[in-house]
Design an enzyme around this catalytic site. Structure first.
Site, short mmCIF file in Angstrom:
data_model
loop_
_atom_site.label_atom_id
_atom_site.label_comp_id
_atom_site.label_asym_id
_atom_site.label_seq_id
_atom_site.Cartn_x
_atom_site.Cartn_y
_atom_site.Cartn_z
N SER A 44 -14.24 -28.89 -23.12
CA SER A 44 -15.42 -28.37 -23.81
C SER A 44 -16.57 -29.38 -23.80
O SER A 44 -17.16 -29.67 -24.82
CB SER A 44 -15.05 -28.03 -25.25
OG SER A 44 -16.13 -27.45 -25.93
N CYS B 193 -23.79 -30.37 -18.07
CA CYS B 193 -25.22 -30.33 -17.79
C CYS B 193 -25.95 -31.50 -18.43
O CYS B 193 -27.10 -31.79 -18.07
CB CYS B 193 -25.83 -29.03 -18.32
SG CYS B 193 -24.97 -27.56 -17.76
N VAL C 146 -2.09 -27.21 -13.67
CA VAL C 146 -1.36 -26.04 -13.18
C VAL C 146 -1.42 -26.08 -11.65
O VAL C 146 -2.50 -26.08 -11.07
CB VAL C 146 -1.96 -24.74 -13.72
CG1 VAL C 146 -1.32 -23.52 -13.04
CG2 VAL C 146 -1.78 -24.66 -15.23
N ASN D 233 -19.51 -19.42 -20.41
CA ASN D 233 -19.26 -19.22 -21.84
C ASN D 233 -19.11 -17.74 -22.18
O ASN D 233 -18.20 -17.34 -22.90
CB ASN D 233 -20.43 -19.78 -22.66
CG ASN D 233 -20.28 -21.26 -22.93
OD1 ASN D 233 -19.61 -21.64 -23.89
ND2 ASN D 233 -20.87 -22.09 -22.10
N TRP E 136 -53.77 -13.10 -21.59
CA TRP E 136 -52.81 -12.58 -20.60
C TRP E 136 -51.86 -13.72 -20.26
O TRP E 136 -52.25 -14.70 -19.61
CB TRP E 136 -53.52 -12.15 -19.32
CG TRP E 136 -54.42 -10.96 -19.45
CD1 TRP E 136 -55.74 -10.99 -19.77
CD2 TRP E 136 -54.09 -9.57 -19.26
NE1 TRP E 136 -56.25 -9.71 -19.79
CE2 TRP E 136 -55.25 -8.81 -19.48
CE3 TRP E 136 -52.91 -8.90 -18.93
CZ2 TRP E 136 -55.29 -7.42 -19.37
CZ3 TRP E 136 -52.94 -7.52 -18.82
CH2 TRP E 136 -54.11 -6.79 -19.05
#
Lengths: 477, 477
Positions: free
Chosen positions: B40, B44, B82, B332, B462
């Site tokens: 966890s 990044c 694994v 996630n 805008w």
């Protein structure tokens, strides 16, 4: 060919329509009547002019009258007030310094804007009482608080001298107020609180409702209130101003239902009302909001008479009902669409979702859609609301700030109804995600599943909007 | 009741799935196998750890192994790899320090992530060559460039000593590089350019394509390249690195098709590849992207085997086809949805639109959807593109910065296909408007009519996204 498009009002909606119509159809004769001096100005920038962030009032002007006339070939007539519309004769009555005349039209746009509401209380005419809905009023306020002499003198286009020319020579005179009472805790009131504070004044805000920024909901408003107090603003909520008291013709205080508060100046910012009377007198229909009713092309009940901007209604996409939200983008967009339609390219003005953002000192505050449970219920929804706080950046990235989001959904349909948020960064434009989802009619669950951007300096992995949707979604199940 | 949910991989997707499943169904036995030490963690954030913005590697960890075990009652087994899946027996083979054992499952999630690609060139094993896709590698890079001694010594959880312990005592020794060559101009390469620059190194970036940040398009990439050069980064575009040369076992330079460049260190950031082999060996289907194929619930071709995160495909909403975009939010979200599904609450993992944001020195760069014309054509679209530059704030409000937007639409349908943008402020989260519009399948004209927020400090009337849509819309007509 040879047709005439007459526009009443030379700000955002009017000048957008005139420019677009002329560009699409250069043969069209486009005449704009503006009762004042200023056209195409950024009224939203006036608080920052008073604050001093913007040097000259002229800086707020996007395009000068000369450029409209010379580059865009628009017959722009300033100091020309339209005082009547004759729909039988397809003409308007225009008053200027030289007299009155008639101008016929093929298509007419009413873009008369809105005006500051003047509450019916004693003392409104005292020296030192300001409203704030025109360029001239912005200049008067700045001249009064700037503590610098003659700023307006630099402006060759300045239409007239300030009301109190003596302040030019005596910036430290008694005329320069040291404290100000702001009546009204809406956008303008709070933006001006920041501006006056930056000018060194003691600022008190009087709001008759329990909270400032009513359309943002209690949770968000309370954070804004805490911030205002931290900045030294004295807040008087749930407080009705009954009169402005004076001494020698000048403001001496504000009289409220909770007592007297001594202040040297007063800014009245109790909201705006649509200038719909000109149209109404001509039999143009006005909606329940008090603004001019329009269809999807901005047309009134007269197919040759359009209305746009702060005097006109727009369709709220969330309620699918007419709404009146006098803001700049709506005015610009509707004006542009009407200009295209008049020039032969039928264009819808587009719906609104009531998106708004405001800076309050160091906070960004923003909203979109329906967040008020009463309004939601009136529109037939069963609103469910949730408030969350998340970070603006990844938990480990320095400088992140909390963002509080209140999100509202409809219990039965699961549909997103609106959201409001507040924080020190990343709020004003984050609301656009909510606005876009509202336009799309998304459910809260669909919002929760949006693929929004993530990078540690800009967002946590789950953006605060996603977190709000995730939590609200759980409550809607 | 008594069922077992086995998760392979303890990062974003795996731990999200484990946590959600256990929370929804506390009777479920949830076992997570993680071959390394860390779970966890925010990969990044690793560039910012190297840069020094983040003090300790441990700061990147969202939730510690202890908390997963104690607070969430998850049977988390670190240092447990694994090595095989037996779908007949519904069991996995696990290797740890003590040996090998079988663990049976009722449902299995493969969340094995991705790995840094190691290009097949000479010199990859020299001292001073780093890849960057694990916490250990981040620590090694920082230790090598920090110019501070023993930062990792403060960390009691530190799994092992750094590779070059001598640097602890001699920060100014020859081991501390003064220049670095980064192979690859993608996200990681450019984030690391910023990090190395902050550490005082001379930085050269080698990119074999004509531009950095390939998925963002040429117009945006060129602005990023200008900015990198202004920051003193030496850019070598269209340049193939053929070997890393060494001297005495240490990096001495980068050999390219354009010649030799002397550098003291090399970071290899040539992209990542999905760790799909474990699943593939067990007969789990892999898609065209090379990642594990999944359905809308994250299920593979075996109904009891799910896949999520950087090893798995997701559905791209724009192309309605499988796509592989290994980013944190997708991992996630898919993990969480699979956790819910396994616990009995069938939940779709949600589509993606390829939204990404990256900070490059003072720039924010962001993208969403399809912007590459070739990719758009392959997906059956007729892409039309337009590049505009607008301001981040009202023209009169101080501090505004230009934002460049490239927007792409489909000629026939008018549909929005994607956009990329770059600027010094207000870009990373502005892309979310585009992402949301893509999810909704909006046309460019609908985007043009969005009621986005406006206030002078945050946007022109805008918004740049609206301006881009307005201009592109004109080109699509």
């Amino acid at each position: 060919m040879g047709e005439t498009f007459v526009v009443v009002g030379g700000d955002a909606a009017g000048m957008s329509a005139a420019s677009k119509a002329k560009r699409e159809d250069p043969d069209l004769e486009v005449i704009v009547f503006e009762k004042g001096e200023w056209v195409s100005y950024g009224a939203c920038g006036m608080p920052y002019y008073v604050k001093g962030d913007i040097g000259e009032l002229e800086d707020l002007v996007a395009i000068t009258p000369e450029r409209f006339r010379e580059e865009r070939d628009i017959d722009l007539r300033t100091h020309s007030e339209v005082v009547g519309i004759d729909r039988e004769a397809d003409s308007v009555t225009v008053e200027n310094d030289e007299g009155t005349y008639e101008q016929s039209y093929d298509d007419l746009l009413v873009a008369t804007g809105a005006r500051a509401i003047r509450p019916p209380i004693d003392g409104m005419d005292l020296d030192g009482v300001f409203t704030f809905h025109s360029m001239e009023s912005a200049r008067a306020v700045r001249d009064s608080v700037a503590g610098e002499s003659g700023e307006s003198v630099d402006s060759p286009d300045s239409p007239d001298s300030p009301d109190s020319p003596d302040s030019l020579d005596s910036p430290d005179s008694l005329d320069s107020p040291e404290s100000v009472g702001i009546i009204g805790g809406g956008y303008i009131g709070l933006e001006m609180a920041e501006a006056f504070d930056a000018r060194g004044l003691d600022v008190s805000v009087f709001e008759m409702l329990p909270h400032v920024l009513d359309p943002f909901g209690d949770a968000i408003a309370e954070e804004v209130e805490d911030h205002l107090r931290e900045q030294g603003v004295s807040l008087h909520l749930d407080t009705m101003v009954e009169a402005i008291s004076g001494e020698g013709g000048r403001v001496a205080g504000v009289e409220t239902d909770a007592g007297h508060h001594a202040v040297d100046a007063v800014l009245v910012a109790t909201g705006v009302a649509p200038n719909a009377e000109l149209a109404e007198r001509a039999g143009i229909e006005v909606g329940e909001t008090g603004a001019i009713a329009t269809d999807e092309y901005g047309r009134t009940n007269d197919e040759h008479v359009y209305a746009a901007g702060d005097c006109a209604e727009a369709r709220n996409v969330v309620t699918d009902a007419p709404d009146w939200v006098p803001l700049a983008l709506t005015a610009n967009r509707a004006g542009r669409a009407i200009g295209a339609t008049v020039a032969g390219d039928r264009t819808e003005t587009g719906g609104i979702v009531g998106t708004a953002a405001v800076k309050v000192f160091d906070l960004e505050v923003a909203r979109a859609g329906i967040t008020d449970p009463e309004v939601a219920e009136e529109a037939g929804f069963d609103p469910v609301s949730k408030v969350i706080t998340a970070e603006s950046r990844a938990h480990y990235y320095p400088g992140g700030k909390p963002i509080t989001v209140e999100m509202v959904g409809d219990r039965e349909s699961g549909r997103l109804l609106g959201a409001a948020m507040v924080g020190e960064e990343g709020v004003a434009k984050r609301i656009d995600t909510v606005a876009t989802a509202l336009h799309a009619g998304m459910t809260v669950e669909e919002v929760q599943n949006l693929d929004l951007s993530y990078a540690p300096p800009f967002s946590p992995t789950w953006d605060p909007v996603l977190t709000a949707a995730k939590v609200l979604s759980g409550k809607l199940e």
